[in-house]
Design a protein around this motif. Sequence first.
Motif, PDB file in Angstrom:
ATOM      1  N   SER A 195       7.490   6.039  15.559  1.00 21.77           N
ATOM      2  CA  SER A 195       6.908   7.362  15.762  1.00 21.77           C
ATOM      3  C   SER A 195       7.362   8.260  14.626  1.00 21.77           C
ATOM      4  O   SER A 195       8.436   8.080  14.048  1.00 21.77           O
ATOM      5  N   LEU A 196       6.521   9.214  14.328  1.00 18.34           N
ATOM      6  CA  LEU A 196       6.814  10.187  13.278  1.00 18.34           C
ATOM      7  C   LEU A 196       6.620  11.575  13.867  1.00 18.34           C
ATOM      8  O   LEU A 196       5.511  11.939  14.257  1.00 18.34           O
ATOM      9  N   LEU A 197       7.723  12.307  13.957  1.00 18.80           N
ATOM     10  CA  LEU A 197       7.722  13.651  14.542  1.00 18.80           C
ATOM     11  C   LEU A 197       7.120  13.643  15.947  1.00 18.80           C
ATOM     12  O   LEU A 197       6.332  14.508  16.312  1.00 18.80           O
ATOM     13  N   GLY A 198       7.464  12.614  16.701  1.00 11.62           N
ATOM     14  CA  GLY A 198       6.999  12.518  18.078  1.00 11.62           C
ATOM     15  C   GLY A 198       5.629  11.890  18.253  1.00 11.62           C
ATOM     16  O   GLY A 198       5.201  11.629  19.360  1.00 11.62           O
ATOM     17  N   THR A 199       4.912  11.656  17.160  1.00  9.03           N
ATOM     18  CA  THR A 199       3.581  11.046  17.231  1.00  9.03           C
ATOM     19  C   THR A 199       3.707   9.540  17.031  1.00  9.03           C
ATOM     20  O   THR A 199       4.240   9.096  16.013  1.00  9.03           O
ATOM     21  N   PRO A 200       3.240   8.740  17.983  1.00  5.76           N
ATOM     22  CA  PRO A 200       3.354   7.294  17.827  1.00  5.76           C
ATOM     23  C   PRO A 200       2.457   6.783  16.694  1.00  5.76           C
ATOM     24  O   PRO A 200       1.335   7.231  16.513  1.00  5.76           O
ATOM     25  N   ILE A 201       3.000   5.854  15.919  1.00  7.22           N
ATOM     26  CA  ILE A 201       2.252   5.215  14.832  1.00  7.22           C
ATOM     27  C   ILE A 201       1.867   3.824  15.304  1.00  7.22           C
ATOM     28  O   ILE A 201       2.734   3.048  15.701  1.00  7.22           O
ATOM     29  N   PRO A 202       0.573   3.506  15.294  1.00  6.66           N
ATOM     30  CA  PRO A 202       0.163   2.160  15.731  1.00  6.66           C
ATOM     31  C   PRO A 202       0.864   1.072  14.911  1.00  6.66           C
ATOM     32  O   PRO A 202       1.076   1.228  13.704  1.00  6.66           O
ATOM     33  N   ASN A 203       1.229   0.001  15.577  1.00  8.23           N
ATOM     34  CA  ASN A 203       1.942  -1.094  14.907  1.00  8.23           C
ATOM     35  C   ASN A 203       1.142  -1.667  13.746  1.00  8.23           C
ATOM     36  O   ASN A 203       1.704  -2.025  12.704  1.00  8.23           O
ATOM     37  N   TRP A 204      -0.170  -1.795  13.908  1.00  5.23           N
ATOM     38  CA  TRP A 204      -0.995  -2.360  12.843  1.00  5.23           C
ATOM     39  C   TRP A 204      -0.977  -1.456  11.605  1.00  5.23           C
ATOM     40  O   TRP A 204      -0.977  -1.940  10.484  1.00  5.23           O
ATOM     41  N   LEU A 205      -0.931  -0.143  11.788  1.00  4.93           N
ATOM     42  CA  LEU A 205      -0.903   0.786  10.657  1.00  4.93           C
ATOM     43  C   LEU A 205       0.432   0.690   9.916  1.00  4.93           C
ATOM     44  O   LEU A 205       0.477   0.729   8.682  1.00  4.93           O
ATOM     45  N   TYR A 206       1.507   0.526  10.663  1.00  3.17           N
ATOM     46  CA  TYR A 206       2.817   0.334  10.050  1.00  3.17           C
ATOM     47  C   TYR A 206       2.841  -0.966   9.250  1.00  3.17           C
ATOM     48  O   TYR A 206       3.374  -1.027   8.146  1.00  3.17           O
ATOM     49  N   SER A 207       2.222  -2.000   9.800  1.00  4.04           N
ATOM     50  CA  SER A 207       2.144  -3.284   9.110  1.00  4.04           C
ATOM     51  C   SER A 207       1.294  -3.175   7.839  1.00  4.04           C
ATOM     52  O   SER A 207       1.619  -3.766   6.804  1.00  4.04           O
ATOM     53  N   VAL A 208       0.197  -2.404   7.901  1.00  7.06           N
ATOM     54  CA  VAL A 208      -0.640  -2.165   6.716  1.00  7.06           C
ATOM     55  C   VAL A 208       0.190  -1.494   5.627  1.00  7.06           C
ATOM     56  O   VAL A 208       0.145  -1.887   4.455  1.00  7.06           O
ATOM     57  N   TYR A 209       0.946  -0.471   6.012  1.00  5.20           N
ATOM     58  CA  TYR A 209       1.809   0.232   5.048  1.00  5.20           C
ATOM     59  C   TYR A 209       2.754  -0.745   4.366  1.00  5.20           C
ATOM     60  O   TYR A 209       2.876  -0.761   3.140  1.00  5.20           O
ATOM     61  N   ASN A 210       3.455  -1.565   5.149  1.00  4.81           N
ATOM     62  CA  ASN A 210       4.408  -2.520   4.574  1.00  4.81           C
ATOM     63  C   ASN A 210       3.734  -3.515   3.645  1.00  4.81           C
ATOM     64  O   ASN A 210       4.223  -3.783   2.544  1.00  4.81           O
ATOM     65  N   ASN A 211       2.613  -4.088   4.070  1.00  5.62           N
ATOM     66  CA  ASN A 211       1.949  -5.111   3.259  1.00  5.62           C
ATOM     67  C   ASN A 211       1.364  -4.536   1.977  1.00  5.62           C
ATOM     68  O   ASN A 211       1.470  -5.159   0.919  1.00  5.62           O
ATOM     69  N   ILE A 212       0.758  -3.367   2.063  1.00 10.63           N
ATOM     70  CA  ILE A 212       0.204  -2.754   0.853  1.00 10.63           C
ATOM     71  C   ILE A 212       1.329  -2.354  -0.100  1.00 10.63           C
ATOM     72  O   ILE A 212       1.215  -2.518  -1.315  1.00 10.63           O
ATOM     73  N   LEU A 213       2.429  -1.875   0.457  1.00  5.24           N
ATOM     74  CA  LEU A 213       3.569  -1.515  -0.391  1.00  5.24           C
ATOM     75  C   LEU A 213       4.105  -2.736  -1.124  1.00  5.24           C
ATOM     76  O   LEU A 213       4.365  -2.678  -2.334  1.00  5.24           O
ATOM     77  N   TRP A 214       4.258  -3.860  -0.420  1.00  7.07           N
ATOM     78  CA  TRP A 214       4.737  -5.080  -1.072  1.00  7.07           C
ATOM     79  C   TRP A 214       3.730  -5.590  -2.106  1.00  7.07           C
ATOM     80  O   TRP A 214       4.109  -6.091  -3.165  1.00  7.07           O
TER      81      TRP A 214
END
Length: 188
Positions: A89-108
């Motif tokens: 979660s970011l500032l109380g707003t939940p972040i979908p797991n798939w979006l977090y995974s997208v962030y990690n994979n695109i970053l790598w």
Amino acid sequence: MDRDSKKLFHKVIVDLLCLGSVGFPVLMFYMFGSPYQRGFFCGDESIRYPFKESTVSSSILYTVGLGLPTLVILFIEYSMRNNEQSRYSLLGTPIPNWLYSVYNNILWFLFGAACSQLTTDIGKYTIGRLRPHFLDICKPDVDCNNIINKTKYNEDLHAAEKGPTNLPIVDYHFLLGILHYRFIVWST
């Protein structure tokens, strides 16, 4: 700010520092680097090819090299999503797991592309090699038909005009690794 948000901000800052540690040298090579100047032999067959225009434009190269893998990662992660509760979660707003995974994979993926480009730039700027169409484009001030110049190492280049530069090509190994991993996870 809650504990989860602090951890996420910390991760993003560390990720950006890692990406910047590789991206900044690439930018410095691009802005201030000057390639190694080497001479040539007139008899060198590898630099006597005629110049041909680029068959792939820069916009297509970057779209296919960066855009296509990003879209594939987005598509795969979105199609593999599940309805489990968000772990982040970011500032109380939940972040979908798939979006977090997208962030990690695109970053790598971007980190791998930057490492690949940095390695290529280091090779170009320290070792260098004349382009196959060097004599056709640069037209050095040397008479290559003269028998003496055939075996002489010419260092005085005085090029008439600059030729095109190499364009970076993004390595797809990381993308294939993600696809393979996701297929294995999905099929089990």
